[in-house]
Design a protein around this motif. Structure first.
Motif: not given
Length: 133
Positions: A52-54, A57-58, A74-75, A83-85
């Motif tokens: 991941p390049k960023g 989270s948030g 909204t997420a 990189g797992t979300l």
């Protein structure tokens, strides 16, 4: 059990789901589906493996287009170092938990299940991001 749940026999209509675990567990994956006796194999899309390049989270405001026009949601996402979300998405259609999500390079994708017009549907959000630290 055949008297209460039905049976699988030649000549009968078969609507079956084959999974790798408890059907209602969030981590369970559907492997094969039979609808009206026809077999449909479920293939998972290959997940990109670039680091991941960023960090996504948030809390995020999502804008998207549906057949009804422009909409927003909204997420609230959490990202592991690989990189797992995971997280939740809320919109005027309701809310759903992320059951599959990843970040690879500057690309992301995550899926939720939400009730739309009385039917349960999987919704996939995907795209690219820029300007993250």
């Amino acid at each position: 059990m055949a008297e209460t749940l039905g049976s699988i026999e030649n000549g009968k209509i078969a609507n079956l789901i084959v999974t790798d675990g408890d059907l209602f567990d969030k981590k369970t994956k559907v492997k094969i589906v039979f609808v009206d006796g026809r077999k449909y194999e479920v293939r998972e899309a290959l997940r990109p493996s670039e680091p991941p390049k960023g960090d996504l989270s948030g809390k995020w405001k999502l804008s998207f287009t549906t057949p009804q026009g422009q909409e927003e949601a909204t997420a609230d996402l959490s990202m592991r170092p690989d990189g797992t979300l995971s997280g939740n998405v809320a919109s005027n259609h309701g809310s759903g938990s992320v059951f599959s999500g990843w970040v690879s390079g500057e690309k992301f994708s995550f899926s939720i299940n939400i009730s739309i017009e009385g039917s349960s549907s999987d919704v996939v959000f995907s795209g690219t991001f820029e300007g993250l630290p």
